[in-house]
Scaffold this active site. Structure first.
Site: not given
Length: 151
Positions: A90, A92, A109, A111, A120
Site C-alpha cells: 500500500c 499511502c 494490495c 490489503c 481502501c
C-alpha cells in the site's frame, strides 16, 4: 504540485507516494535523513498494476475514484513498490521497514482491510455508496500517464 487524498500524497518530482512530513524538533533534525526515490516505476509494473486494479474492481464490485488522478497516483505507487520490494505494498501508509511490511503481506494490495471490509485507505477501490466513487472500473495506461505527468 502536490495531490492529497485521504492521508496519501504524491509530491512533485517524487515518484512514490509518501506520508506527510513529520515535524521534527530543531535539536533532532541532524539525526534524520530523508531518502526519496527519483526513479519512475517501470512501464511493465504500471501495466501489471493497472490490469490488477481493473480486475480487482470488477471482482469486488468496487469502482475507481471519480478523480482519475487519484487512481493513477495510487497505481503508480503500487507499481513502484512492486519494482522496489517485489510486492504491491500500500503506497499511502508510512512504514518504518517497507521490506518487512511487504514480506508480512498485511498491507500488500489488496490489503486485509480491503479484502475483509472493502475499506481502501488509498481510495483506489471504492464502494458505490462512497461519495468519491466514480462509475469506472477501467483506466487506460494513457490516462495514468496523462494524469501523473506533472506529479
Amino acid at each position: 504540485m502536490t495531490l492529497q487524498t485521504s492521508s496519501c500524497s504524491y509530491g512533485g518530482g517524487i515518484s512514490s507516494l509518501v506520508a506527510p512530513p513529520r515535524i521534527i524538533p530543531q535539536a533532532h533534525r541532524n539525526l534524520y535523513t530523508v531518502v526519496r526515490a527519483q526513479a519512475e516505476p517501470s512501464d511493465k509494473s504500471v501495466e501489471i498494476m493497472r490490469k490488477f486494479s481493473e480486475q480487482y474492481a470488477r471482482k469486488s464490485g468496487t469502482y475507481f475514484c471519480v478523480d482519475k488522478g487519484v487512481t493513477s497516483v495510487v497505481i503508480k505507487g503500487l507499481a513502484e513498490h512492486k519494482d522496489q520490494l517485489g510486492a504491491p505494498l500500500c503506497p499511502c501508509r508510512h512504514y518504518d521497514d517497507k521490506d518487512a511490511e511487504a514480506k508480512q503481506g498485511f498491507w500488500n494490495c489488496p490489503c486485509v482491510p480491503m479484502r475483509e471490509r472493502k475499506e481502501c485507505h488509498c481510495m483506489l477501490f471504492l464502494t458505490p455508496e462512497n461519495d468519491f466513487s466514480g462509475k469506472d472500473q477501467t483506466i487506460s495506461l494513457e490516462e495514468i500517464q496523462k494524469t501523473t505527468v506533472n506529479v
